[in-house]
Design a protein around this motif. Structure first.
Motif, PDB file in Angstrom:
ATOM      1  N   LEU A  12       0.837  -1.202   0.000  1.00 16.75           N
ATOM      2  CA  LEU A  12       0.000   0.000   0.000  1.00 16.75           C
ATOM      3  C   LEU A  12       0.874   1.254   0.000  1.00 16.75           C
ATOM      4  O   LEU A  12       0.600   2.204  -0.738  1.00 16.75           O
ATOM      5  N   TYR A  13       1.905   1.262   0.804  1.00 12.80           N
ATOM      6  CA  TYR A  13       2.826   2.402   0.872  1.00 12.80           C
ATOM      7  C   TYR A  13       3.412   2.695  -0.512  1.00 12.80           C
ATOM      8  O   TYR A  13       3.434   3.841  -0.965  1.00 12.80           O
ATOM      9  N   ARG A  14       3.837   1.657  -1.191  1.00 12.08           N
ATOM     10  CA  ARG A  14       4.418   1.812  -2.535  1.00 12.08           C
ATOM     11  C   ARG A  14       3.382   2.310  -3.541  1.00 12.08           C
ATOM     12  O   ARG A  14       3.682   3.136  -4.397  1.00 12.08           O
ATOM     13  N   ARG A  15       2.169   1.794  -3.416  1.00  9.96           N
ATOM     14  CA  ARG A  15       1.117   2.219  -4.347  1.00  9.96           C
ATOM     15  C   ARG A  15       0.711   3.672  -4.113  1.00  9.96           C
ATOM     16  O   ARG A  15       0.447   4.407  -5.059  1.00  9.96           O
ATOM     17  N   ILE A  16       0.663   4.081  -2.855  1.00  8.50           N
ATOM     18  CA  ILE A  16       0.366   5.483  -2.560  1.00  8.50           C
ATOM     19  C   ILE A  16       1.476   6.363  -3.123  1.00  8.50           C
ATOM     20  O   ILE A  16       1.209   7.412  -3.712  1.00  8.50           O
ATOM     21  N   ASP A  17       2.717   5.938  -2.951  1.00  2.85           N
ATOM     22  CA  ASP A  17       3.835   6.686  -3.514  1.00  2.85           C
ATOM     23  C   ASP A  17       3.651   6.867  -5.013  1.00  2.85           C
ATOM     24  O   ASP A  17       3.822   7.963  -5.552  1.00  2.85           O
ATOM     25  N   GLU A  18       3.288   5.820  -5.692  1.00  3.31           N
ATOM     26  CA  GLU A  18       3.105   5.869  -7.145  1.00  3.31           C
ATOM     27  C   GLU A  18       1.935   6.795  -7.516  1.00  3.31           C
ATOM     28  O   GLU A  18       2.028   7.552  -8.486  1.00  3.31           O
ATOM     29  N   ILE A  19       0.871   6.755  -6.741  1.00  6.97           N
ATOM     30  CA  ILE A  19      -0.274   7.630  -7.006  1.00  6.97           C
ATOM     31  C   ILE A  19       0.115   9.094  -6.809  1.00  6.97           C
ATOM     32  O   ILE A  19      -0.243   9.950  -7.629  1.00  6.97           O
ATOM     33  N   LEU A  20       0.837   9.381  -5.739  1.00  2.56           N
ATOM     34  CA  LEU A  20       1.268  10.764  -5.521  1.00  2.56           C
ATOM     35  C   LEU A  20       2.154  11.225  -6.673  1.00  2.56           C
ATOM     36  O   LEU A  20       2.035  12.364  -7.150  1.00  2.56           O
ATOM     37  N   TRP A  21       3.029  10.378  -7.140  1.00  5.20           N
ATOM     38  CA  TRP A  21       3.955  10.721  -8.212  1.00  5.20           C
ATOM     39  C   TRP A  21       3.240  10.883  -9.551  1.00  5.20           C
ATOM     40  O   TRP A  21       3.449  11.866 -10.260  1.00  5.20           O
ATOM     41  N   ARG A  22       2.407   9.940  -9.907  1.00  8.57           N
ATOM     42  CA  ARG A  22       1.788   9.931 -11.241  1.00  8.57           C
ATOM     43  C   ARG A  22       0.496  10.744 -11.321  1.00  8.57           C
ATOM     44  O   ARG A  22       0.219  11.367 -12.340  1.00  8.57           O
ATOM     45  N   GLU A  23      -0.311  10.681 -10.276  1.00 12.36           N
ATOM     46  CA  GLU A  23      -1.650  11.264 -10.343  1.00 12.36           C
ATOM     47  C   GLU A  23      -1.774  12.621  -9.651  1.00 12.36           C
ATOM     48  O   GLU A  23      -2.470  13.498 -10.145  1.00 12.36           O
ATOM     49  N   TRP A  24      -1.149  12.766  -8.507  1.00 11.42           N
ATOM     50  CA  TRP A  24      -1.262  14.031  -7.772  1.00 11.42           C
ATOM     51  C   TRP A  24      -0.360  15.070  -8.433  1.00 11.42           C
ATOM     52  O   TRP A  24      -0.839  16.067  -8.942  1.00 11.42           O
ATOM     53  N   ASP A  25       0.929  14.885  -8.399  1.00 11.72           N
ATOM     54  CA  ASP A  25       1.941  15.672  -9.098  1.00 11.72           C
ATOM     55  C   ASP A  25       1.578  17.157  -9.272  1.00 11.72           C
ATOM     56  O   ASP A  25       1.514  17.652 -10.400  1.00 11.72           O
ATOM     57  N   PRO A  26       1.372  17.883  -8.175  1.00  8.01           N
ATOM     58  CA  PRO A  26       0.917  19.265  -8.296  1.00  8.01           C
ATOM     59  C   PRO A  26       1.917  20.222  -8.957  1.00  8.01           C
ATOM     60  O   PRO A  26       1.513  21.262  -9.484  1.00  8.01           O
ATOM     61  N   ILE A  27       3.195  19.878  -8.971  1.00  8.29           N
ATOM     62  CA  ILE A  27       4.159  20.773  -9.604  1.00  8.29           C
ATOM     63  C   ILE A  27       4.603  20.278 -10.978  1.00  8.29           C
ATOM     64  O   ILE A  27       5.457  20.873 -11.616  1.00  8.29           O
ATOM     65  N   GLY A  28       4.007  19.179 -11.430  1.00  7.63           N
ATOM     66  CA  GLY A  28       4.232  18.712 -12.791  1.00  7.63           C
ATOM     67  C   GLY A  28       5.629  18.204 -13.094  1.00  7.63           C
ATOM     68  O   GLY A  28       6.190  18.526 -14.140  1.00  7.63           O
ATOM     69  N   VAL A  29       6.171  17.374 -12.211  1.00  5.43           N
ATOM     70  CA  VAL A  29       7.532  16.864 -12.425  1.00  5.43           C
ATOM     71  C   VAL A  29       7.589  15.355 -12.677  1.00  5.43           C
ATOM     72  O   VAL A  29       8.684  14.796 -12.753  1.00  5.43           O
ATOM     73  N   SER A  30       6.448  14.712 -12.822  1.00  5.66           N
ATOM     74  CA  SER A  30       6.465  13.242 -12.910  1.00  5.66           C
ATOM     75  C   SER A  30       7.168  12.696 -14.153  1.00  5.66           C
ATOM     76  O   SER A  30       7.481  11.519 -14.204  1.00  5.66           O
ATOM     77  N   GLU A  31       7.428  13.532 -15.112  1.00  5.54           N
ATOM     78  CA  GLU A  31       8.147  13.084 -16.309  1.00  5.54           C
ATOM     79  C   GLU A  31       9.664  13.262 -16.162  1.00  5.54           C
ATOM     80  O   GLU A  31      10.416  12.866 -17.044  1.00  5.54           O
ATOM     81  N   ILE A  32      10.105  13.833 -15.049  1.00  2.00           N
ATOM     82  CA  ILE A  32      11.528  14.090 -14.828  1.00  2.00           C
ATOM     83  C   ILE A  32      12.069  13.039 -13.858  1.00  2.00           C
ATOM     84  O   ILE A  32      11.835  13.102 -12.658  1.00  2.00           O
ATOM     85  N   THR A  33      12.786  12.080 -14.377  1.00  2.00           N
ATOM     86  CA  THR A  33      13.300  10.969 -13.582  1.00  2.00           C
ATOM     87  C   THR A  33      14.096  11.432 -12.369  1.00  2.00           C
ATOM     88  O   THR A  33      13.977  10.873 -11.284  1.00  2.00           O
TER      89      THR A  33
END
Length: 96
Positions: A12-33
């Motif tokens: 669950l912790y890992r999935r929440i991390d992924e959701i925050l990164w891919r879906e929340w991403d308020p500053i728009g950096v999810s494409e920057i590795t």
């Protein structure tokens, strides 16, 4: 995290991390590795709220607070609510 989590909680912790990164991403950096760790600081709080059984609105308000108070953004309440729903669905899907 200072303690070892049971496997379902770790998942669950890992999935929440992924959701925050891919879906929340308020500053728009999810494409920057190189920025992959950008939201790690928010993850433990969201995870704790989920484990405590907080409702979608509470989690959404937490995300919105991060956006406004820590990031200095206007905040996107609609997206925060959508992301909170995704996070809670993962909890149900994993049976945590």
């Amino acid at each position: 995290m200072g303690q070892k989590l049971p496997p379902a909680q770790m998942d669950l912790y890992r999935r929440i991390d992924e959701i925050l990164w891919r879906e929340w991403d308020p500053i728009g950096v999810s494409e920057i590795t190189e920025a992959r760790d950008e939201y790690y600081g928010y993850l433990p709080t969201v995870f704790r709220l989920v484990l405590e059984g907080k409702e979608e609105d509470v989690i959404a308000q937490c995300l919105l607070s991060f956006e406004k108070e820590r990031m200095g953004l206007a905040g996107n309440a609609e997206n925060a609510k959508r992301v909170a729903g995704l996070v809670l669905r993962e909890k149900v899907n994993l049976g945590v």
